[in-house]
Design a protein around this motif. Structure first.
Motif, PDB file in Angstrom:
ATOM      1  N   CYS A   8       0.850  -1.192   0.000  1.00  0.00           N
ATOM      2  CA  CYS A   8       0.000   0.000   0.000  1.00  0.00           C
ATOM      3  C   CYS A   8       0.891   1.248   0.000  1.00  0.00           C
ATOM      4  O   CYS A   8       1.762   1.377   0.851  1.00  0.00           O
ATOM      5  CB  CYS A   8      -0.906  -0.011   1.229  1.00  0.00           C
ATOM      6  N   TYR A  10       0.122   4.111   0.911  1.00  0.00           N
ATOM      7  CA  TYR A  10      -0.224   4.998   2.028  1.00  0.00           C
ATOM      8  C   TYR A  10       0.243   4.459   3.374  1.00  0.00           C
ATOM      9  O   TYR A  10       0.824   5.186   4.163  1.00  0.00           O
ATOM     10  CB  TYR A  10      -1.736   5.254   2.053  1.00  0.00           C
ATOM     11  N   CYS A  11      -0.012   3.167   3.638  1.00  0.00           N
ATOM     12  CA  CYS A  11       0.332   2.650   4.966  1.00  0.00           C
ATOM     13  C   CYS A  11       1.384   1.541   4.916  1.00  0.00           C
ATOM     14  O   CYS A  11       1.872   1.119   5.963  1.00  0.00           O
ATOM     15  CB  CYS A  11      -0.923   2.181   5.705  1.00  0.00           C
ATOM     16  N   SER A  13       1.178  -1.600   4.140  1.00  0.00           N
ATOM     17  CA  SER A  13       0.723  -2.985   4.305  1.00  0.00           C
ATOM     18  C   SER A  13       0.762  -3.724   2.965  1.00  0.00           C
ATOM     19  O   SER A  13       0.705  -3.101   1.909  1.00  0.00           O
ATOM     20  CB  SER A  13      -0.712  -3.022   4.838  1.00  0.00           C
ATOM     21  N   LYS A  27      -6.129  -4.208  -3.228  1.00  0.00           N
ATOM     22  CA  LYS A  27      -6.780  -3.457  -2.156  1.00  0.00           C
ATOM     23  C   LYS A  27      -5.996  -3.627  -0.863  1.00  0.00           C
ATOM     24  O   LYS A  27      -5.504  -4.722  -0.574  1.00  0.00           O
ATOM     25  CB  LYS A  27      -8.209  -3.975  -1.983  1.00  0.00           C
ATOM     26  N   CYS A  28      -5.894  -2.552  -0.092  1.00  0.00           N
ATOM     27  CA  CYS A  28      -5.188  -2.609   1.185  1.00  0.00           C
ATOM     28  C   CYS A  28      -6.154  -3.073   2.273  1.00  0.00           C
ATOM     29  O   CYS A  28      -7.213  -2.477   2.451  1.00  0.00           O
ATOM     30  CB  CYS A  28      -4.619  -1.238   1.537  1.00  0.00           C
ATOM     31  N   ASP A  30      -5.770  -2.840   5.416  1.00  0.00           N
ATOM     32  CA  ASP A  30      -5.702  -2.014   6.630  1.00  0.00           C
ATOM     33  C   ASP A  30      -6.319  -0.629   6.482  1.00  0.00           C
ATOM     34  O   ASP A  30      -6.953  -0.133   7.392  1.00  0.00           O
ATOM     35  CB  ASP A  30      -4.243  -1.895   7.083  1.00  0.00           C
ATOM     36  N   CYS A  31      -6.106   0.023   5.308  1.00  0.00           N
ATOM     37  CA  CYS A  31      -6.655   1.387   5.166  1.00  0.00           C
ATOM     38  C   CYS A  31      -7.671   1.499   4.033  1.00  0.00           C
ATOM     39  O   CYS A  31      -8.146   2.592   3.729  1.00  0.00           O
ATOM     40  CB  CYS A  31      -5.521   2.407   4.995  1.00  0.00           C
ATOM     41  N   ASP A  32      -8.001   0.352   3.410  1.00  0.00           N
ATOM     42  CA  ASP A  32      -9.023   0.314   2.351  1.00  0.00           C
ATOM     43  C   ASP A  32      -8.631   1.048   1.076  1.00  0.00           C
ATOM     44  O   ASP A  32      -9.482   1.344   0.234  1.00  0.00           O
ATOM     45  CB  ASP A  32     -10.389   0.845   2.849  1.00  0.00           C
ATOM     46  N   PHE A  33      -7.345   1.367   0.899  1.00  0.00           N
ATOM     47  CA  PHE A  33      -6.877   1.925  -0.372  1.00  0.00           C
ATOM     48  C   PHE A  33      -7.122   0.897  -1.476  1.00  0.00           C
ATOM     49  O   PHE A  33      -6.862  -0.295  -1.301  1.00  0.00           O
ATOM     50  CB  PHE A  33      -5.380   2.262  -0.297  1.00  0.00           C
TER      51      PHE A  33
END
Ligand SMILES: [Zn+2]
Length: 167
Positions: A8, A10-11, A13, A27-28, A30-33
């Motif tokens: 991800c 952004y985070c 993961s 899809k992430c 942990d942060c739903d990216f």
């Protein structure tokens, strides 16, 4: 899936494959990216001279190195699309152009760097001197019934359509 993220952005993961409406996306958890992979827009300009000859440039780099194309290129993030067409023509041919309208819009699926959408404008030369730029091995005008080998499927379609509309 092409150009799929592994982590991800952004985070950090590890992303997972996920299906949404029949389309697989990364899809992430942990942060739903969600990574949406979209075609990259490109712009160019079609120029015909007073004899109906088309302005083409010879590609100096892969893909389609050595093949000829209508001058075009990728749009910078903060660049107005017509400005891209004008800039690319200047860089590749040394010519200044006045944009006159849209000639064609085509999806391109055979560029190994990624799928693109080519917006091809019509234009008239307003200045400059024809000289191939750094990205182009050569530049010149060609009669439509005596063309060199053209690169990219979408460019071949645009030129075939142009020939059909004239003949
Ligand atoms: Zn994330």
């Amino acid at each position: 899936m092409k150009k799929a993220f592994r982590y991800c952005p952004y985070c950090g993961s590890t992303v997972q494959r996920s299906e949404e409406g029949g389309i697989e996306r990364m899809k992430c958890p942990d942060c739903d990216f969600v990574q949406y992979v979209n075609p990259a827009p490109a712009a160019g300009v079609l120029i015909l001279d007073e004899y109906g000859q088309i302005l083409l440039v010879k590609r100096a780099f892969e893909p389609y190195r050595g093949r000829w194309v209508i001058p075009s290129g990728y749009i910078e993030y903060d660049e107005e699309i017509r400005a891209t067409a004008v800039r690319e023509l200047k860089e590749e041919t040394g010519l200044d152009v006045e944009i006159e309208g849209i000639h064609a819009i085509e999806s391109c699926f055979d560029d190994p760097r990624g799928n693109t959408i080519l917006v091809l404008f019509k234009g008239k030369i307003s200045g400059g001197t024809l000289k191939a730029g750094d990205d182009a091995g050569d530049a010149g005008f060609f009669p439509l019934d005596d063309l060199p080998s053209i690169g990219f499927e979408c460019q071949r379609k645009i030129i075939a359509d142009l020939k059909n509309s004239i003949s």
